[in-house]
Design a protein around this motif. Structure first.
Motif, PDB file in Angstrom:
ATOM      1  N   VAL A  42       0.845  -1.193   0.000  1.00 30.73           N
ATOM      2  CA  VAL A  42       0.000   0.000   0.000  1.00 30.73           C
ATOM      3  C   VAL A  42       0.882   1.246   0.000  1.00 30.73           C
ATOM      4  O   VAL A  42       1.837   1.341   0.776  1.00 30.73           O
ATOM      5  N   VAL A  43       0.571   2.192  -0.883  1.00 29.89           N
ATOM      6  CA  VAL A  43       1.328   3.445  -0.975  1.00 29.89           C
ATOM      7  C   VAL A  43       0.345   4.605  -1.123  1.00 29.89           C
ATOM      8  O   VAL A  43      -0.843   4.407  -1.375  1.00 29.89           O
ATOM      9  N   ASP A  44       0.869   5.841  -0.989  1.00 29.45           N
ATOM     10  CA  ASP A  44       0.027   6.994  -1.280  1.00 29.45           C
ATOM     11  C   ASP A  44       0.029   7.256  -2.781  1.00 29.45           C
ATOM     12  O   ASP A  44       0.613   6.486  -3.552  1.00 29.45           O
ATOM     13  N   MET A  45      -0.578   8.324  -3.215  1.00 30.99           N
ATOM     14  CA  MET A  45      -0.728   8.572  -4.649  1.00 30.99           C
ATOM     15  C   MET A  45       0.595   8.880  -5.354  1.00 30.99           C
ATOM     16  O   MET A  45       0.678   8.854  -6.578  1.00 30.99           O
ATOM     17  N   ASP A  46       1.639   9.163  -4.572  1.00 29.15           N
ATOM     18  CA  ASP A  46       2.965   9.414  -5.141  1.00 29.15           C
ATOM     19  C   ASP A  46       3.883   8.208  -5.007  1.00 29.15           C
ATOM     20  O   ASP A  46       5.066   8.283  -5.333  1.00 29.15           O
ATOM     21  N   GLY A  47       3.344   7.116  -4.508  1.00 31.39           N
ATOM     22  CA  GLY A  47       4.152   5.906  -4.364  1.00 31.39           C
ATOM     23  C   GLY A  47       4.937   5.839  -3.073  1.00 31.39           C
ATOM     24  O   GLY A  47       5.809   4.978  -2.927  1.00 31.39           O
ATOM     25  N   ILE A  58      -5.207   4.381   9.040  1.00 30.68           N
ATOM     26  CA  ILE A  58      -6.465   4.325   9.800  1.00 30.68           C
ATOM     27  C   ILE A  58      -7.628   4.750   8.913  1.00 30.68           C
ATOM     28  O   ILE A  58      -8.670   4.091   8.867  1.00 30.68           O
ATOM     29  N   GLY A  59      -7.443   5.863   8.183  1.00 27.70           N
ATOM     30  CA  GLY A  59      -8.500   6.347   7.297  1.00 27.70           C
ATOM     31  C   GLY A  59      -8.844   5.345   6.220  1.00 27.70           C
ATOM     32  O   GLY A  59     -10.029   5.119   5.915  1.00 27.70           O
ATOM     33  N   ARG A  60      -7.843   4.714   5.641  1.00 20.73           N
ATOM     34  CA  ARG A  60      -8.065   3.722   4.585  1.00 20.73           C
ATOM     35  C   ARG A  60      -8.881   2.541   5.100  1.00 20.73           C
ATOM     36  O   ARG A  60      -9.816   2.084   4.442  1.00 20.73           O
ATOM     37  N   GLN A 110      -8.204   1.128  -8.063  1.00 21.61           N
ATOM     38  CA  GLN A 110      -8.522   1.526  -6.697  1.00 21.61           C
ATOM     39  C   GLN A 110      -9.916   1.042  -6.300  1.00 21.61           C
ATOM     40  O   GLN A 110     -10.861   1.166  -7.071  1.00 21.61           O
ATOM     41  N   CYS A 111     -10.024   0.545  -5.084  1.00 20.11           N
ATOM     42  CA  CYS A 111     -11.338   0.293  -4.494  1.00 20.11           C
ATOM     43  C   CYS A 111     -11.845   1.614  -3.927  1.00 20.11           C
ATOM     44  O   CYS A 111     -11.105   2.594  -3.845  1.00 20.11           O
ATOM     45  N   LEU A 112     -13.106   1.647  -3.507  1.00 21.77           N
ATOM     46  CA  LEU A 112     -13.692   2.878  -2.984  1.00 21.77           C
ATOM     47  C   LEU A 112     -12.896   3.423  -1.802  1.00 21.77           C
ATOM     48  O   LEU A 112     -12.651   4.624  -1.706  1.00 21.77           O
ATOM     49  N   HIS A 113     -12.466   2.538  -0.893  1.00 27.54           N
ATOM     50  CA  HIS A 113     -11.717   3.001   0.278  1.00 27.54           C
ATOM     51  C   HIS A 113     -10.355   3.578  -0.108  1.00 27.54           C
ATOM     52  O   HIS A 113      -9.842   4.460   0.565  1.00 27.54           O
ATOM     53  N   ASP A 114      -9.774   3.099  -1.207  1.00 23.15           N
ATOM     54  CA  ASP A 114      -8.520   3.684  -1.701  1.00 23.15           C
ATOM     55  C   ASP A 114      -8.767   5.097  -2.221  1.00 23.15           C
ATOM     56  O   ASP A 114      -7.960   6.002  -2.001  1.00 23.15           O
ATOM     57  N   MET A 115      -9.872   5.271  -2.939  1.00 22.43           N
ATOM     58  CA  MET A 115     -10.210   6.590  -3.470  1.00 22.43           C
ATOM     59  C   MET A 115     -10.440   7.593  -2.337  1.00 22.43           C
ATOM     60  O   MET A 115      -9.986   8.740  -2.402  1.00 22.43           O
ATOM     61  N   THR A 148      -5.044   6.332  -1.575  1.00 25.90           N
ATOM     62  CA  THR A 148      -4.008   5.300  -1.554  1.00 25.90           C
ATOM     63  C   THR A 148      -4.084   4.425  -2.805  1.00 25.90           C
ATOM     64  O   THR A 148      -5.092   4.406  -3.506  1.00 25.90           O
ATOM     65  N   LEU A 149      -3.013   3.700  -3.039  1.00 24.94           N
ATOM     66  CA  LEU A 149      -2.929   2.748  -4.136  1.00 24.94           C
ATOM     67  C   LEU A 149      -2.367   1.444  -3.596  1.00 24.94           C
ATOM     68  O   LEU A 149      -1.649   1.436  -2.598  1.00 24.94           O
ATOM     69  N   VAL A 150      -2.686   0.364  -4.267  1.00 24.64           N
ATOM     70  CA  VAL A 150      -2.030  -0.915  -3.996  1.00 24.64           C
ATOM     71  C   VAL A 150      -1.215  -1.245  -5.242  1.00 24.64           C
ATOM     72  O   VAL A 150      -1.760  -1.336  -6.341  1.00 24.64           O
ATOM     73  N   ILE A 151       0.089  -1.370  -5.050  1.00 25.32           N
ATOM     74  CA  ILE A 151       0.962  -1.605  -6.205  1.00 25.32           C
ATOM     75  C   ILE A 151       1.769  -2.886  -6.012  1.00 25.32           C
ATOM     76  O   ILE A 151       1.912  -3.388  -4.898  1.00 25.32           O
ATOM     77  N   LYS A 152       2.267  -3.391  -7.110  1.00 21.46           N
ATOM     78  CA  LYS A 152       3.151  -4.550  -7.044  1.00 21.46           C
ATOM     79  C   LYS A 152       4.461  -4.107  -6.416  1.00 21.46           C
ATOM     80  O   LYS A 152       4.924  -2.994  -6.659  1.00 21.46           O
ATOM     81  N   ASP A 153       5.032  -4.968  -5.616  1.00 18.40           N
ATOM     82  CA  ASP A 153       6.234  -4.613  -4.856  1.00 18.40           C
ATOM     83  C   ASP A 153       7.462  -4.663  -5.756  1.00 18.40           C
ATOM     84  O   ASP A 153       8.333  -5.497  -5.619  1.00 18.40           O
TER      85      ASP A 153
END
Length: 203
Positions: free
Chosen positions: A145-150, A159-161, A186-191, A195-200
């Motif tokens: 999990v990362v923010d919109m800038d990675g 917590i918010g996510r 992105q799922c709704l909670h990511d939006m 946040t983003l979920v990216i490949k490591d």
């Protein structure tokens, strides 16, 4: 000991080279490098240390870097399995080691296992904001999990996510399925959390 890198030159790995030696060779952002600890080669601009030392720009998050829905679903299933197993084990230890009354054992076991969702919330917040940026399930699937800038997310954003997952569930799980219909998956909670979920792959 200073970090050294194997550098791909004309299609062949050479080195290892120290940082000063890489600088002398005029390393470029797109050159492929690897340390002894790395499983595979990465472009130089993907490595935080080299970005900082040589002023390379952080690579943009490309489409192929986003974690897929099936990776996320399987990671979630693994996390539920891990957490549920841990709480069942905890309940078993508590009732058999410290409680002798049969009825009390039953109530205590149910109470401990019922705490699993809260434990899972804490587990996600701690792990996703940690240096690994991922729960054990996500680590197994090589996503994080990362923010919109990675970048690594803060505890507050974690917590918010995870609180925002309530909205993904209340929409009859449509909040999860919308990951199929946006390019960043992105799922709704990511939006909501940004946040983003990216490949490591990116550092």
């Amino acid at each position: 000991m200073p970090q050294s890198y194997i550098l791909v030159i004309n299609g062949k790995p050479e080195g290892p080279f120290t940082i000063p030696e890489l600088k002398a060779r005029g390393i470029k952002p797109g050159d492929f490098v690897k340390t002894d600890d790395m499983v595979d080669y990465k472009e130089a601009h993907e490595i935080a240390e080299l970005r900082e030392l040589f002023g390379f720009a952080r690579p943009k998050l490309l489409m192929q870097y986003y974690g897929s829905f099936d990776q996320r679903w399987l990671a979630s299933a693994l996390d539920w399995f891990i957490l549920f197993g841990a709480f069942v084990l905890l309940a078993a230890m508590a009732v058999f080691l410290f409680i002798t009354d049969k009825q009390a054992r039953i109530y205590t076991s149910i109470g401990i296992v019922a705490f699993t969702p809260i434990g899972k919330f804490i587990y996600h917040v701690v792990m996703e904001s940690s240096v690994t940026q991922a729960t054990y399930g996500k680590q197994m699937l090589k996503i994080k999990v990362v923010d919109m800038d990675g970048n690594r997310i803060t505890v507050g954003k974690a917590i918010g996510r995870n609180l925002a997952k309530i909205f993904s569930v209340l929409t009859f799980f449509i909040g999860y399925l919308i990951a199929f219909f946006n390019k960043q998956q992105q799922c709704l909670h990511d939006m909501i959390a940004g946040t983003l979920v990216i490949k490591d792959r990116l550092v």
